[in-house]
Design an enzyme around this catalytic site. Structure first.
Site, PDB file in Angstrom:
ATOM      1  N   GLU A 169      -6.123  10.458   8.451  1.00 31.68           N
ATOM      2  CA  GLU A 169      -4.733  10.134   8.153  1.00 31.68           C
ATOM      3  C   GLU A 169      -3.985   9.676   9.406  1.00 31.68           C
ATOM      4  O   GLU A 169      -3.166   8.752   9.346  1.00 31.68           O
ATOM      5  CB  GLU A 169      -4.021  11.333   7.514  1.00 31.68           C
ATOM      6  CG  GLU A 169      -4.477  11.642   6.103  1.00 31.68           C
ATOM      7  CD  GLU A 169      -4.178  10.524   5.123  1.00 31.68           C
ATOM      8  OE1 GLU A 169      -3.276   9.702   5.397  1.00 31.68           O
ATOM      9  OE2 GLU A 169      -4.845  10.458   4.084  1.00 31.68           O
TER      10      GLU A 169
ATOM     11  N   TYR B  16       4.822  12.435   5.492  1.00 31.77           N
ATOM     12  CA  TYR B  16       3.719  11.866   4.735  1.00 31.77           C
ATOM     13  C   TYR B  16       2.395  12.552   5.071  1.00 31.77           C
ATOM     14  O   TYR B  16       1.643  12.946   4.180  1.00 31.77           O
ATOM     15  CB  TYR B  16       3.586  10.352   4.983  1.00 31.77           C
ATOM     16  CG  TYR B  16       2.211   9.872   4.580  1.00 31.77           C
ATOM     17  CD1 TYR B  16       1.895   9.722   3.234  1.00 31.77           C
ATOM     18  CD2 TYR B  16       1.203   9.666   5.519  1.00 31.77           C
ATOM     19  CE1 TYR B  16       0.629   9.353   2.832  1.00 31.77           C
ATOM     20  CE2 TYR B  16      -0.075   9.298   5.131  1.00 31.77           C
ATOM     21  CZ  TYR B  16      -0.359   9.138   3.788  1.00 31.77           C
ATOM     22  OH  TYR B  16      -1.631   8.793   3.399  1.00 31.77           O
TER      23      TYR B  16
ATOM     24  N   ASP C  13       2.613   6.765   0.673  1.00 33.72           N
ATOM     25  CA  ASP C  13       2.328   5.829   1.760  1.00 33.72           C
ATOM     26  C   ASP C  13       2.694   4.421   1.289  1.00 33.72           C
ATOM     27  O   ASP C  13       3.348   4.245   0.252  1.00 33.72           O
ATOM     28  CB  ASP C  13       0.859   5.917   2.192  1.00 33.72           C
ATOM     29  CG  ASP C  13      -0.111   5.394   1.125  1.00 33.72           C
ATOM     30  OD1 ASP C  13       0.329   5.143  -0.023  1.00 33.72           O
ATOM     31  OD2 ASP C  13      -1.302   5.229   1.448  1.00 33.72           O
TER      32      ASP C  13
ATOM     33  N   CYS D 186      -3.431  -2.792  -7.512  1.00 37.26           N
ATOM     34  CA  CYS D 186      -2.013  -3.141  -7.356  1.00 37.26           C
ATOM     35  C   CYS D 186      -1.775  -3.646  -5.931  1.00 37.26           C
ATOM     36  O   CYS D 186      -0.971  -3.111  -5.176  1.00 37.26           O
ATOM     37  CB  CYS D 186      -1.145  -1.919  -7.658  1.00 37.26           C
ATOM     38  SG  CYS D 186       0.593  -2.311  -7.979  1.00 37.26           S
TER      39      CYS D 186
ATOM     40  N   CYS E  20      -3.432  -6.822 -12.830  1.00 40.33           N
ATOM     41  CA  CYS E  20      -2.753  -5.937 -13.778  1.00 40.33           C
ATOM     42  C   CYS E  20      -3.632  -5.578 -14.973  1.00 40.33           C
ATOM     43  O   CYS E  20      -3.538  -4.476 -15.518  1.00 40.33           O
ATOM     44  CB  CYS E  20      -1.458  -6.584 -14.256  1.00 40.33           C
ATOM     45  SG  CYS E  20      -0.253  -6.879 -12.925  1.00 40.33           S
TER      46      CYS E  20
ATOM     47  N   CYS F 164      -5.528  -2.342 -14.518  1.00 38.77           N
ATOM     48  CA  CYS F 164      -4.771  -1.152 -14.107  1.00 38.77           C
ATOM     49  C   CYS F 164      -4.689  -0.136 -15.242  1.00 38.77           C
ATOM     50  O   CYS F 164      -4.338  -0.491 -16.382  1.00 38.77           O
ATOM     51  CB  CYS F 164      -3.367  -1.555 -13.683  1.00 38.77           C
ATOM     52  SG  CYS F 164      -2.326  -0.159 -13.194  1.00 38.77           S
TER      53      CYS F 164
ATOM     54  N   CYS G 101       3.847  -0.136 -16.920  1.00 37.12           N
ATOM     55  CA  CYS G 101       4.443  -0.798 -15.759  1.00 37.12           C
ATOM     56  C   CYS G 101       5.477  -1.836 -16.194  1.00 37.12           C
ATOM     57  O   CYS G 101       5.205  -2.688 -17.046  1.00 37.12           O
ATOM     58  CB  CYS G 101       3.346  -1.462 -14.927  1.00 37.12           C
ATOM     59  SG  CYS G 101       3.957  -2.292 -13.457  1.00 37.12           S
TER      60      CYS G 101
END
Length: 357
Positions: A44, A127, A145, A197, A204, A207, A213
């Site tokens: 991270e 975060y 994020d 995405c 799309c 997804c 969405c």
């Protein structure tokens, strides 16, 4: 709009999770095998402001050299900076070492398992604390994020531009974050943003949240999240002096511990200022009698400014001539020095003038 169902995303993740060196893949029947918190934390920190592709090699090198948190805490800071060289945002490397020291000294070598205590450690913000708590300890946490910002902005068609929209993005992300499998969910959101995405050409139709969405398949989907106009970066100027010895070694020095590129190695040079000026006379007479100025400057863009460096090269008048707080780095050793990217650009530009080629 139907509410995005976390179960749909988790089911997608179970089949499409990316294989990453710091990750434990999803397990059958939703069982969770927790990863090593050290590897989660290290990844991270490395991934901040950087891509997965850029990080993989550094992560493998770090975990090979320092397999555990205790190993990293026992390492020399200069060695850590050398290993980090080229990854950028070098304060992260200094905080990495400081955090390892703090966990060993104050927590018995084991990371805290909650966001509050994690945020007290050097280099760990909101975060990163949420990501470690969720991924390493399976604690419910809202992990936001850049990938998650994009997914949430599109799901809810949030028109307020970043960075002002971040509180609303977090509010909406909280609505879809489950208490069940929070670690897998956090990584699923990251993977959705990284592989489906995507910023420019989202797929799309693949997804799992397509029907929920508000911008799926819209012509302007790539315009989300909205972003405030960028302010122009100022330009700074400086002069650097690449001094070689007859054997091809090059003169280096260490930057101040605090500030930009703190503790990293560099070739000697002037301050970086707003005004363009060539100050060769400040350094040139001291160690070389003949200098050559490169026809083209070296340029490098930092987060907050653009840098233009005039480059002078020369060969030291006498073998082993030294300057206080500087050292000669041999042809073989220079590749392993803690040189930031801008200095590697300088040395590459000066390479044709290195003796012995």
């Amino acid at each position: 709009m139907s509410t995005p169902d976390p179960k749909l995303l988790l089911a997608w993740y179970d089949s499409h999770a990316r294989t990453l060196p710091w990750r434990v893949p999803p397990q059958p029947a939703g069982r969770r095998v927790l990863p090593d918190p050290y590897r989660v934390w290290l990844s991270e920190i490395m991934l901040q402001q950087t891509t997965v592709a850029a990080v993989k090699g550094y992560f493998d090198d770090f975990t090979r050299r320092w397999p555990s948190l205790a190993d990293l805490a026992a390492a020399d800071l200069d060695d850590v900076l050398r290993a980090w060289a080229g990854l950028g945002y070098y304060s992260r490397a200094r905080n990495l070492k400081a955090c390892a020291n703090a966990v060993v000294a104050d927590h018995g070598g084991a990371f805290p398992d909650n966001e509050t205590e994690l945020r007290k450690l050097p280099g760990i913000g909101a975060y990163t604390a949420a990501a470690i708590a969720a991924i390493a300890f399976d604690r419910p946490a809202v992990v936001v994020d850049g990938n998650v910002e994009r997914v949430v902005s599109r799901l809810f068609r949030l028109t307020e531009p970043l960075p002002g929209s971040r509180p609303l993005i977090r509010e909406k992300a909280t609505l879809v974050t489950p208490n069940h499998r929070p670690g897998d969910f956090a990584q699923a959101m990251m993977d959705l943003g990284a592989t489906i995405c995507t910023p420019r050409k989202p797929v799309c139709g693949l997804c799992p949240w397509e029907k929920s969405c508000l911008v799926a398949h819209d012509a302007d989907v790539a315009q989300f999240p909205r972003k405030a106009p960028k302010t122009a970066r100022p330009t700074r100027h400086g002069t650097v002096f690449v001094v070689f010895q007859a054997d091809g070694s090059v003169l280096l020095r260490k930057r101040p511990e605090k500030g930009l590129l703190g503790g990293m190695a560099e070739v000697p040079g002037t301050e970086w200022t707003a005004q363009s000026a060539d100050h060769a006379e400040k350094f040139a007479p001291f160690i070389c009698t003949k200098w050559t100025k490169l026809n083209r400057p070296v340029e490098h863009t930092f987060t907050h400014f653009h840098l233009v460096l005039s480059v002078w090269t020369g060969v030291a008048d006498h073998a082993n001539q030294t300057i206080d707080k500087h050292w000669w780095s041999s042809r073989e050793a220079v590749a392993g020095e803690a040189l930031p990217t801008v200095m590697r650009k300088v040395l590459k530009a000066a390479e044709p003038h290195r003796p012995g080629l």
